[in-house]
Design a protein around this motif. Structure first.
Motif, mmCIF file in Angstrom:
data_model
loop_
_atom_site.group_PDB
_atom_site.id
_atom_site.type_symbol
_atom_site.label_atom_id
_atom_site.label_comp_id
_atom_site.label_asym_id
_atom_site.label_seq_id
_atom_site.Cartn_x
_atom_site.Cartn_y
_atom_site.Cartn_z
ATOM 1 N N HIS A 30 0.785 -1.232 0.000
ATOM 2 C CA HIS A 30 0.000 0.000 0.000
ATOM 3 C C HIS A 30 0.818 1.282 0.000
ATOM 4 C CE1 HIS A 30 -3.591 -2.350 0.458
ATOM 5 N NE2 HIS A 30 -3.040 -2.984 1.469
ATOM 6 N N ASN A 31 2.029 1.258 0.498
ATOM 7 C CA ASN A 31 2.805 2.496 0.504
ATOM 8 C C ASN A 31 4.095 2.289 -0.290
ATOM 9 O OD1 ASN A 31 3.537 0.720 2.496
ATOM 10 N ND2 ASN A 31 3.929 2.235 4.046
ATOM 11 N N GLU A 32 5.009 3.215 -0.231
ATOM 12 C CA GLU A 32 6.211 3.180 -1.067
ATOM 13 C C GLU A 32 7.315 2.323 -0.447
ATOM 14 O OE1 GLU A 32 6.587 4.474 -4.147
ATOM 15 O OE2 GLU A 32 4.458 4.981 -4.006
ATOM 16 N N PRO A 33 7.466 1.092 -0.892
ATOM 17 C CA PRO A 33 8.511 0.225 -0.341
ATOM 18 C C PRO A 33 9.863 0.493 -1.005
ATOM 19 C CG PRO A 33 7.247 -0.973 -1.959
ATOM 20 C CD PRO A 33 6.610 0.395 -1.836
ATOM 21 N N THR A 34 10.918 0.112 -0.317
ATOM 22 C CA THR A 34 12.251 0.162 -0.933
ATOM 23 C C THR A 34 12.378 -1.030 -1.880
ATOM 24 O OG1 THR A 34 13.281 -1.203 0.781
ATOM 25 C CG2 THR A 34 13.220 1.196 1.172
ATOM 26 N N GLU A 35 13.435 -1.048 -2.648
ATOM 27 C CA GLU A 35 13.660 -2.163 -3.564
ATOM 28 C C GLU A 35 13.817 -3.480 -2.797
ATOM 29 O OE1 GLU A 35 16.877 -3.469 -6.965
ATOM 30 O OE2 GLU A 35 16.551 -1.328 -6.596
ATOM 31 N N THR A 36 14.534 -3.426 -1.671
ATOM 32 C CA THR A 36 14.705 -4.622 -0.833
ATOM 33 C C THR A 36 13.356 -5.121 -0.325
ATOM 34 O OG1 THR A 36 16.890 -3.878 -0.129
ATOM 35 C CG2 THR A 36 15.803 -5.511 1.274
ATOM 36 N N GLN A 37 12.500 -4.195 0.103
ATOM 37 C CA GLN A 37 11.185 -4.578 0.599
ATOM 38 C C GLN A 37 10.329 -5.195 -0.510
ATOM 39 O OE1 GLN A 37 10.263 -0.713 2.315
ATOM 40 N NE2 GLN A 37 10.350 -1.582 4.380
ATOM 41 N N MET A 38 10.383 -4.632 -1.714
ATOM 42 C CA MET A 38 9.604 -5.200 -2.818
ATOM 43 C C MET A 38 10.107 -6.593 -3.180
ATOM 44 S SD MET A 38 6.884 -3.780 -3.659
ATOM 45 C CE MET A 38 6.414 -4.684 -5.097
ATOM 46 N N ASP A 39 11.428 -6.788 -3.151
ATOM 47 C CA ASP A 39 11.982 -8.119 -3.418
ATOM 48 C C ASP A 39 11.493 -9.124 -2.377
ATOM 49 O OD1 ASP A 39 13.336 -7.135 -5.621
ATOM 50 O OD2 ASP A 39 15.281 -7.007 -4.591
ATOM 51 N N SER A 40 11.507 -8.717 -1.107
ATOM 52 C CA SER A 40 11.030 -9.597 -0.035
ATOM 53 C C SER A 40 9.547 -9.903 -0.196
ATOM 54 C CB SER A 40 11.261 -8.964 1.338
ATOM 55 O OG SER A 40 12.622 -8.901 1.623
ATOM 56 N N PHE A 41 8.765 -8.882 -0.540
ATOM 57 C CA PHE A 41 7.328 -9.086 -0.727
ATOM 58 C C PHE A 41 7.084 -10.055 -1.885
ATOM 59 C CE2 PHE A 41 3.091 -7.874 -2.354
ATOM 60 C CZ PHE A 41 2.360 -8.168 -1.226
ATOM 61 N N GLY A 42 7.848 -9.909 -2.950
ATOM 62 C CA GLY A 42 7.738 -10.827 -4.083
ATOM 63 C C GLY A 42 8.015 -12.268 -3.668
ATOM 64 N N ARG A 43 9.010 -12.454 -2.804
ATOM 65 C CA ARG A 43 9.322 -13.811 -2.319
ATOM 66 C C ARG A 43 8.197 -14.343 -1.433
ATOM 67 N NH1 ARG A 43 14.321 -11.548 -1.315
ATOM 68 N NH2 ARG A 43 14.123 -11.805 0.937
ATOM 69 N N VAL A 44 7.603 -13.462 -0.606
ATOM 70 C CA VAL A 44 6.505 -13.882 0.273
ATOM 71 C C VAL A 44 5.332 -14.378 -0.555
ATOM 72 C CG1 VAL A 44 4.746 -13.062 1.899
ATOM 73 C CG2 VAL A 44 7.130 -12.410 2.225
ATOM 74 N N ILE A 45 4.889 -13.598 -1.523
ATOM 75 C CA ILE A 45 3.708 -14.020 -2.285
ATOM 76 C C ILE A 45 4.028 -15.195 -3.210
ATOM 77 C CG2 ILE A 45 2.462 -11.850 -2.038
ATOM 78 C CD1 ILE A 45 3.247 -11.102 -4.862
ATOM 79 N N ALA A 46 5.288 -15.330 -3.618
ATOM 80 C CA ALA A 46 5.671 -16.512 -4.404
ATOM 81 C C ALA A 46 5.570 -17.767 -3.534
ATOM 82 C CB ALA A 46 7.080 -16.352 -4.957
ATOM 83 N N LYS A 47 5.996 -17.680 -2.266
ATOM 84 C CA LYS A 47 5.889 -18.821 -1.347
ATOM 85 C C LYS A 47 4.427 -19.199 -1.116
ATOM 86 C CE LYS A 47 10.129 -19.728 -0.026
ATOM 87 N NZ LYS A 47 10.769 -20.991 -0.353
ATOM 88 N N LEU A 48 3.539 -18.221 -1.192
ATOM 89 C CA LEU A 48 2.112 -18.477 -1.023
ATOM 90 C C LEU A 48 1.451 -18.890 -2.344
ATOM 91 C CD1 LEU A 48 1.220 -15.448 1.283
ATOM 92 C CD2 LEU A 48 1.437 -17.850 1.964
ATOM 93 N N HIS A 49 2.248 -19.056 -3.399
ATOM 94 C CA HIS A 49 1.772 -19.463 -4.731
ATOM 95 C C HIS A 49 0.781 -18.470 -5.312
ATOM 96 C CE1 HIS A 49 3.851 -23.210 -4.061
ATOM 97 N NE2 HIS A 49 3.221 -23.333 -2.903
ATOM 98 N N LEU A 111 11.074 -18.230 9.359
ATOM 99 C CA LEU A 111 11.851 -19.419 9.037
ATOM 100 C C LEU A 111 12.289 -19.482 7.582
ATOM 101 C CD1 LEU A 111 9.889 -22.135 11.044
ATOM 102 C CD2 LEU A 111 12.169 -21.238 11.552
ATOM 103 N N LEU A 112 11.372 -19.168 6.660
ATOM 104 C CA LEU A 112 11.672 -19.361 5.246
ATOM 105 C C LEU A 112 12.364 -18.186 4.569
ATOM 106 C CD1 LEU A 112 8.483 -21.247 4.023
ATOM 107 C CD2 LEU A 112 10.708 -22.194 4.637
ATOM 108 N N ILE A 113 11.976 -16.983 4.916
ATOM 109 C CA ILE A 113 12.555 -15.834 4.208
ATOM 110 C C ILE A 113 13.072 -14.750 5.145
ATOM 111 C CG2 ILE A 113 11.339 -16.126 2.014
ATOM 112 C CD1 ILE A 113 9.230 -14.267 2.986
#
Length: 133
Positions: A30-49, A111-113
């Motif tokens: 919802h707000n302006e994430p840093t590049e690191t935060q967007m990468d982490s968010f991408g990994r989170v939703i990828a883990k959730l398929h 644990l995972l990310i």
């Protein structure tokens, strides 16, 4: 008598298979994430398929999933120098497991990310696509 029971069971199964719940299956920040935060968010939703929210990012839930869930989270998403970002994940879910979902997400994230969730809240509804991203 057995034939009638068999027909009733078959009718119930056909009804279940044709009327599965449909929910959005995606996440958005919802707000302006840093590049690191967007990468982490991408990994989170990828883990959730799932992917980022766009038009048509819904899916048919499986038979055990009886509700659509909207999960609000807040986290630094691995960037300790940045302020926390808020995000929402939309998914199919089980009403029986809703109470434990945030705990599960927090443990899985750590644990995972290696992501710590500062805040997590789940809302649920029982109609098709009832939470709009």
């Amino acid at each position: 008598m057995r034939m009638i029971r068999g027909l009733l069971l078959l009718g119930a199964l056909v009804t279940l298979s044709t009327s599965l719940l449909q929910c959005y299956s995606c996440g958005k920040v919802h707000n302006e994430p840093t590049e690191t935060q967007m990468d982490s968010f991408g990994r989170v939703i990828a883990k959730l398929h799932m992917g980022r929210c766009t038009e048509g990012t819904y899916k048919e839930c499986n038979v055990r999933e009886d509700e659509c869930q909207s999960v609000q989270v807040k986290s630094q998403l691995g960037d300790k120098t940045a302020p926390p970002v808020s995000a929402t994940v939309f998914k199919c879910g089980q009403s029986l497991k809703r109470g434990k979902l945030c705990r599960t997400l927090k443990l899985t994230g750590q644990l995972l990310i290696h992501v710590h969730l500062d805040y997590c809240e789940v809302q649920a509804c029982e109609q098709d696509k009832c939470f709009l991203p």
